[in-house]
Design a protein around this motif. Structure first.
Motif, short mmCIF file in Angstrom:
data_model
loop_
_atom_site.label_atom_id
_atom_site.label_comp_id
_atom_site.label_asym_id
_atom_site.label_seq_id
_atom_site.Cartn_x
_atom_site.Cartn_y
_atom_site.Cartn_z
N CYS A 236 12.28 -52.71 37.49
CA CYS A 236 11.44 -53.50 36.60
C CYS A 236 12.29 -54.32 35.63
O CYS A 236 12.06 -55.52 35.44
CB CYS A 236 10.49 -52.56 35.85
N GLY A 298 4.15 -53.10 31.69
CA GLY A 298 3.81 -53.86 32.89
C GLY A 298 2.92 -55.05 32.60
O GLY A 298 3.18 -56.16 33.09
N GLY A 396 8.53 -57.78 38.12
CA GLY A 396 8.92 -56.60 37.35
C GLY A 396 7.71 -55.89 36.77
O GLY A 396 7.63 -54.65 36.76
N ALA A 400 5.95 -52.06 37.54
CA ALA A 400 5.51 -51.11 36.52
C ALA A 400 4.07 -50.67 36.73
O ALA A 400 3.71 -49.53 36.39
CB ALA A 400 5.68 -51.74 35.13
#
Length: 413
Positions: A236, A298, A396, A400
């Motif tokens: 991530c 995220g 990324g 997440a």
């Protein structure tokens, strides 16, 4: 089964803990010295060589930092981060002050500046992992999110204040005075660090197992690979940084030039980004933690990546500044959250090595994307490069969200 930090909650909030504040003062002074040092180095190089030689000197520290960073993590875990940070700052201070004295007495040429940059890069390779491993030994796990926010604020402050301080040093006495100022600022951190008390983690036991340096390094990499949160968290971080570096460095320079905003306009956009990132750091420094840390990280990466892509399409400077504030706020918040999760989820014995891997990604590998970003802009234009970069950054955030263990990860209460 992987261990995580299990130190008891701190009885005093980190921002009110005098021990933590001494560490923060030391770290801030050291970072200020770093920023002044880079101003002094660039000025001395410009005064002594051609543009190509200046570029070579300024990039000299990158190679030893990248090559030695993983080994620096092993050193931090073996000898203790406090001892390594104190030794690193002492060496950096001595090197910078020695160069200041030599430049004051004579004009030895670019070789001296290149040697200093080489030493700085090598020392940074052990300093950076040790700095990342130290907060867990200063306070309880429930305060590590707040400490991460405080550390990010110190970095932002040093970046803002370091440039004018370096310029003041150059104005007062040229590169020698600026180098001397950098050395003195780094020197201030040493007695402060000596006075900082550290708590012992399970990894600090005298009977903690230690093999060869190479074996320790492989053990650290296995710890990351086998951890259900750290492995996807590293991916991530890598994707987020890879998609972020090009547009906000080379891309922003080209965007400002093509929009006719000039250097002043680029400065305003960067100031907007800095303000947003500083606000995110302040939020975590004040609150201490946010619930659903993995989910927040995220979501903010994904929304922040959309804002990164939008930068290529904003028509006016005020709109670009406003977008940059949003980018800074969202990516700054996700960065602080990822850093705090890294601190709290890493096994105590591996803090230096895990920090080294994360730092190698952010400081050693992702900057390599900048020349490719510049070449891509020349071939296909700004908008496609910004869109592709934003997509990579957004991936990324997708990692997440789709990895259950990372999405459900929490900071200790």
């Amino acid at each position: 089964m992987t261990a995580t930090l299990t130190t008891p909650p701190a009885t005093t909030p980190a921002h009110r803990d005098t021990n933590v504040r001494r560490w923060l003062a030391a770290y801030t002074s050291s970072m200020l010295g770093d920023n002044v040092y880079y101003i002094a180095l660039s000025w001395a190089a410009v005064r002594s060589g051609t543009p190509a030689e200046v570029g070579l000197v300024m990039s000299t520290s990158a190679l030893p930092r990248a090559v030695l960073m993983l080994g620096g993590g092993v050193v931090a875990d073996r000898f203790g981060p406090r001892r390594v940070v104190i030794g690193s700052d002492a060496v950096r201070c001595a090197a910078v002050l020695a160069v200041a004295a030599l430049l004051f007495l004579a004009r030895p040429g670019l070789w001296l500046l290149a040697l200093l940059a080489l030493v700085f890069g090598a020392v940074d390779a052990v300093f950076v992992p040790a700095v990342g491993a130290l907060p867990a030994r200063l306070t309880g796990t429930d305060q590590l999110g707040r400490v991460q926010g405080m550390r990010s604020l110190a970095i932002r402050f040093a970046a803002v204040a370091g440039a004018p301080l370096g310029g003041l040093g150059v104005t007062m006495g040229g590169a020698p005075a600026a180098f001397a100022l950098a050395g003195l600022l780094i020197a201030v951190s040493v007695p402060l660090l000596v006075s900082v008390r550290v708590r012992h983690l399970p990894a600090d036991r005298a009977d903690a197992p230690k093999g060869t340096a190479w074996g320790d390094l492989k053990a650290g990499l296995r710890h990351i690979r086998g951890h259900r949160v750290l492995a996807p968290l590293m991916l991530c971080i890598a994707l987020g940084d890879l998609g972020f570096v090009g547009p906000l460095n080379v891309g922003l320079t080209l965007l400002s030039d093509r929009r006719g905003w000039g250097a002043a306009g680029m400065g305003w956009v960067l100031a907007g980004f800095g303000a947003g990132a500083g606000a995110a750091s302040l939020l975590l420094a004040v609150r201490g933690r946010l619930p659903r840390a993995g989910l927040v990280a995220g979501c903010t990466i994904i929304v922040g990546s959309v804002a990164v892509g939008a930068l290529a399409y904003v028509p006016t400077l005020p709109a670009a500044v406003g977008t940059a504030v949003l980018v800074g706020l969202l990516t700054g918040l996700s960065g602080v959250m990822c850093g705090a999760l890294l601190q709290t989820l890493t096994g105590p014995a591996y803090l230096g090595r895990v920090t080294a891997v994360s730092s190698l990604i952010s400081l050693g590998l992702t900057p390599l994307s900048m020349p490719f970003a510049a070449a891509a802009v020349g071939a296909w234009g700004l908008a496609p490069v910004y869109v592709v970069s934003a997509t990579v950054c957004g991936l990324g955030g997708v990692v997440a969200l789709v990895v259950p263990a990372l999405r459900r990860a929490e900071l200790p209460a």
